[in-house]
Design a protein around this motif. Structure first.
Motif, short mmCIF file in Angstrom:
data_model
loop_
_atom_site.label_atom_id
_atom_site.label_comp_id
_atom_site.label_asym_id
_atom_site.label_seq_id
_atom_site.Cartn_x
_atom_site.Cartn_y
_atom_site.Cartn_z
N VAL A 37 17.33 -3.97 5.55
CA VAL A 37 18.45 -3.31 4.89
C VAL A 37 18.01 -1.89 4.56
O VAL A 37 16.91 -1.67 4.04
CB VAL A 37 18.84 -4.03 3.58
N ASP A 38 18.86 -0.93 4.87
CA ASP A 38 18.66 0.43 4.41
C ASP A 38 19.25 0.48 3.00
O ASP A 38 20.46 0.38 2.82
CB ASP A 38 19.37 1.42 5.33
N PHE A 67 13.61 -8.03 5.57
CA PHE A 67 13.78 -9.37 5.02
C PHE A 67 13.52 -10.45 6.06
O PHE A 67 13.50 -11.64 5.72
CB PHE A 67 15.17 -9.56 4.38
N ALA A 68 13.32 -10.08 7.30
CA ALA A 68 13.05 -11.06 8.36
C ALA A 68 12.51 -10.34 9.58
O ALA A 68 12.49 -9.10 9.63
CB ALA A 68 14.32 -11.82 8.72
N ALA A 69 12.09 -11.13 10.55
CA ALA A 69 11.70 -10.61 11.87
C ALA A 69 12.32 -11.52 12.91
O ALA A 69 12.49 -12.72 12.67
CB ALA A 69 10.18 -10.58 12.01
N ASP A 70 12.69 -10.95 14.05
CA ASP A 70 13.28 -11.78 15.10
C ASP A 70 12.18 -12.43 15.92
O ASP A 70 10.98 -12.31 15.61
CB ASP A 70 14.26 -10.98 15.95
N GLU A 71 12.58 -13.13 16.97
CA GLU A 71 11.63 -13.91 17.77
C GLU A 71 10.61 -13.05 18.51
O GLU A 71 9.60 -13.56 18.95
CB GLU A 71 12.37 -14.83 18.75
N VAL A 72 10.84 -11.77 18.64
CA VAL A 72 9.86 -10.89 19.29
C VAL A 72 9.12 -10.03 18.28
O VAL A 72 8.38 -9.13 18.64
CB VAL A 72 10.50 -10.02 20.41
N HIS A 101 27.49 -9.32 5.19
CA HIS A 101 28.08 -9.40 6.53
C HIS A 101 27.10 -10.03 7.52
O HIS A 101 27.50 -10.77 8.43
CB HIS A 101 28.51 -8.02 7.02
N TYR A 102 25.82 -9.73 7.36
CA TYR A 102 24.79 -10.32 8.23
C TYR A 102 24.77 -11.84 8.04
O TYR A 102 24.77 -12.60 9.01
CB TYR A 102 23.43 -9.71 7.90
N ILE A 103 24.78 -12.27 6.78
CA ILE A 103 24.77 -13.70 6.47
C ILE A 103 26.05 -14.36 7.00
O ILE A 103 26.00 -15.47 7.55
CB ILE A 103 24.58 -13.92 4.96
#
Length: 120
Positions: free
Chosen positions: A25-26, A14-19, A53-55
Protein backbone atom coordinates in the motif's frame (compact mmCIF):
# COMPACT_ATOMS: atom_id res chain seq x y z
CA UNK A 1 3.74 1.26 -14.65
CA UNK A 2 5.90 3.89 -13.05
CA UNK A 3 9.51 3.87 -11.89
CA UNK A 4 11.03 4.87 -8.59
CA UNK A 5 14.59 4.84 -7.36
CA UNK A 6 14.71 2.72 -4.23
CA UNK A 7 11.95 1.57 -1.95
CA UNK A 8 9.82 4.51 -0.79
CA UNK A 9 9.24 5.12 2.93
CA UNK A 10 5.49 5.55 2.29
CA UNK A 11 5.20 2.02 0.82
CA UNK A 12 4.09 -0.65 3.30
CA UNK A 13 4.36 -4.23 2.05
CA UNK A 14 1.76 -6.65 3.36
CA UNK A 15 2.41 -9.71 1.17
CA UNK A 16 4.49 -11.17 -1.63
CA UNK A 17 3.26 -13.05 -4.67
CA UNK A 18 4.41 -16.48 -5.82
CA UNK A 19 7.50 -15.03 -7.51
CA UNK A 20 8.47 -12.91 -4.51
CA UNK A 21 7.25 -9.53 -5.77
CA UNK A 22 5.94 -7.34 -2.96
CA UNK A 23 2.30 -6.32 -2.71
CA UNK A 24 2.08 -3.02 -0.90
CA UNK A 25 0.00 0.00 0.00
CA UNK A 26 1.22 3.48 -0.81
CA UNK A 27 0.31 5.19 2.46
CA UNK A 28 0.12 8.60 0.75
CA UNK A 29 -2.56 7.53 -1.72
CA UNK A 30 -3.99 4.37 -0.15
CA UNK A 31 -3.58 2.56 -3.49
CA UNK A 32 -2.24 -1.00 -3.72
CA UNK A 33 0.64 -1.93 -6.00
CA UNK A 34 2.96 -4.74 -6.88
CA UNK A 35 6.48 -4.12 -8.08
CA UNK A 36 9.68 -5.60 -9.31
CA UNK A 37 13.17 -4.20 -9.19
CA UNK A 38 15.97 -4.01 -11.68
CA UNK A 39 19.26 -2.27 -10.88
CA UNK A 40 17.77 -0.54 -7.83
CA UNK A 41 14.81 0.96 -9.72
CA UNK A 42 11.37 -0.22 -8.71
CA UNK A 43 8.75 -0.66 -11.41
CA UNK A 44 5.35 -0.36 -9.78
CA UNK A 45 2.07 -1.71 -11.09
CA UNK A 46 -1.23 -0.36 -9.77
CA UNK A 47 -3.50 -3.27 -8.80
CA UNK A 48 -6.26 -1.91 -6.49
CA UNK A 49 -7.81 1.37 -5.47
CA UNK A 50 -7.38 0.55 -1.76
CA UNK A 51 -6.62 -2.30 0.59
CA UNK A 52 -10.37 -2.89 0.97
CA UNK A 53 -10.73 -3.09 -2.81
CA UNK A 54 -7.82 -5.55 -2.92
CA UNK A 55 -9.51 -7.74 -0.30
CA UNK A 56 -12.83 -7.50 -2.18
CA UNK A 57 -11.11 -8.65 -5.39
CA UNK A 58 -9.60 -11.62 -3.57
CA UNK A 59 -13.09 -12.41 -2.27
CA UNK A 60 -14.45 -12.51 -5.81
CA UNK A 61 -11.71 -14.92 -6.82
CA UNK A 62 -12.25 -17.03 -3.70
CA UNK A 63 -15.85 -17.64 -4.80
CA UNK A 64 -14.56 -19.76 -7.71
CA UNK A 65 -11.56 -21.35 -5.98
CA UNK A 66 -13.19 -24.58 -4.78
CA UNK A 67 -11.33 -27.52 -6.36
CA UNK A 68 -8.85 -25.03 -7.83
CA UNK A 69 -6.60 -24.43 -4.81
CA UNK A 70 -3.42 -25.76 -6.46
CA UNK A 71 -1.95 -25.36 -9.95
CA UNK A 72 -2.60 -29.05 -10.58
CA UNK A 73 -6.28 -28.77 -9.60
CA UNK A 74 -6.62 -25.64 -11.72
CA UNK A 75 -5.11 -27.45 -14.69
CA UNK A 76 -7.77 -30.17 -14.43
CA UNK A 77 -10.59 -27.81 -13.49
CA UNK A 78 -9.92 -24.52 -15.31
CA UNK A 79 -12.12 -21.51 -14.72
CA UNK A 80 -14.55 -21.13 -17.62
CA UNK A 81 -13.71 -18.07 -19.67
CA UNK A 82 -17.14 -16.50 -19.14
CA UNK A 83 -16.75 -16.72 -15.36
CA UNK A 84 -13.19 -15.41 -15.49
CA UNK A 85 -14.25 -12.51 -17.69
CA UNK A 86 -17.13 -11.71 -15.33
CA UNK A 87 -14.87 -11.58 -12.27
CA UNK A 88 -12.27 -9.51 -14.09
CA UNK A 89 -15.00 -7.12 -15.13
CA UNK A 90 -16.15 -6.74 -11.50
CA UNK A 91 -12.57 -6.11 -10.34
CA UNK A 92 -11.87 -3.68 -13.19
CA UNK A 93 -15.09 -1.73 -12.56
CA UNK A 94 -14.26 -1.35 -8.85
CA UNK A 95 -10.64 -0.34 -9.59
CA UNK A 96 -10.41 1.95 -12.62
CA UNK A 97 -7.06 2.14 -14.41
CA UNK A 98 -5.46 -0.90 -12.75
CA UNK A 99 -3.25 -3.38 -14.56
CA UNK A 100 -5.77 -6.15 -15.06
CA UNK A 101 -3.15 -8.74 -15.98
CA UNK A 102 -2.24 -8.93 -12.28
CA UNK A 103 -5.68 -10.35 -11.49
CA UNK A 104 -5.61 -12.62 -14.53
CA UNK A 105 -2.58 -14.31 -12.97
CA UNK A 106 -4.71 -15.40 -10.01
CA UNK A 107 -7.04 -17.30 -12.30
CA UNK A 108 -4.46 -18.96 -14.51
CA UNK A 109 -1.75 -21.49 -13.91
CA UNK A 110 1.54 -19.59 -14.01
CA UNK A 111 4.40 -21.91 -13.14
CA UNK A 112 7.18 -19.53 -14.08
CA UNK A 113 8.26 -15.96 -13.49
CA UNK A 114 6.31 -13.61 -15.76
CA UNK A 115 8.23 -11.50 -18.24
CA UNK A 116 7.67 -8.05 -16.73
CA UNK A 117 8.63 -6.37 -19.99
CA UNK A 118 5.40 -7.75 -21.49
CA UNK A 119 3.37 -5.67 -19.02
CA UNK A 120 4.89 -2.24 -19.54
Amino acid sequence: FSKSEGWQKNWVAFAADEVGSPIFVDMLTGKVYTANTDDGEWKTFYVAQSLNHYIDALGEIEKISENRETPEQLRYNPVPEAISDSILSIIDHANPDIVLWYWELFMENYDMDPNWEDFE
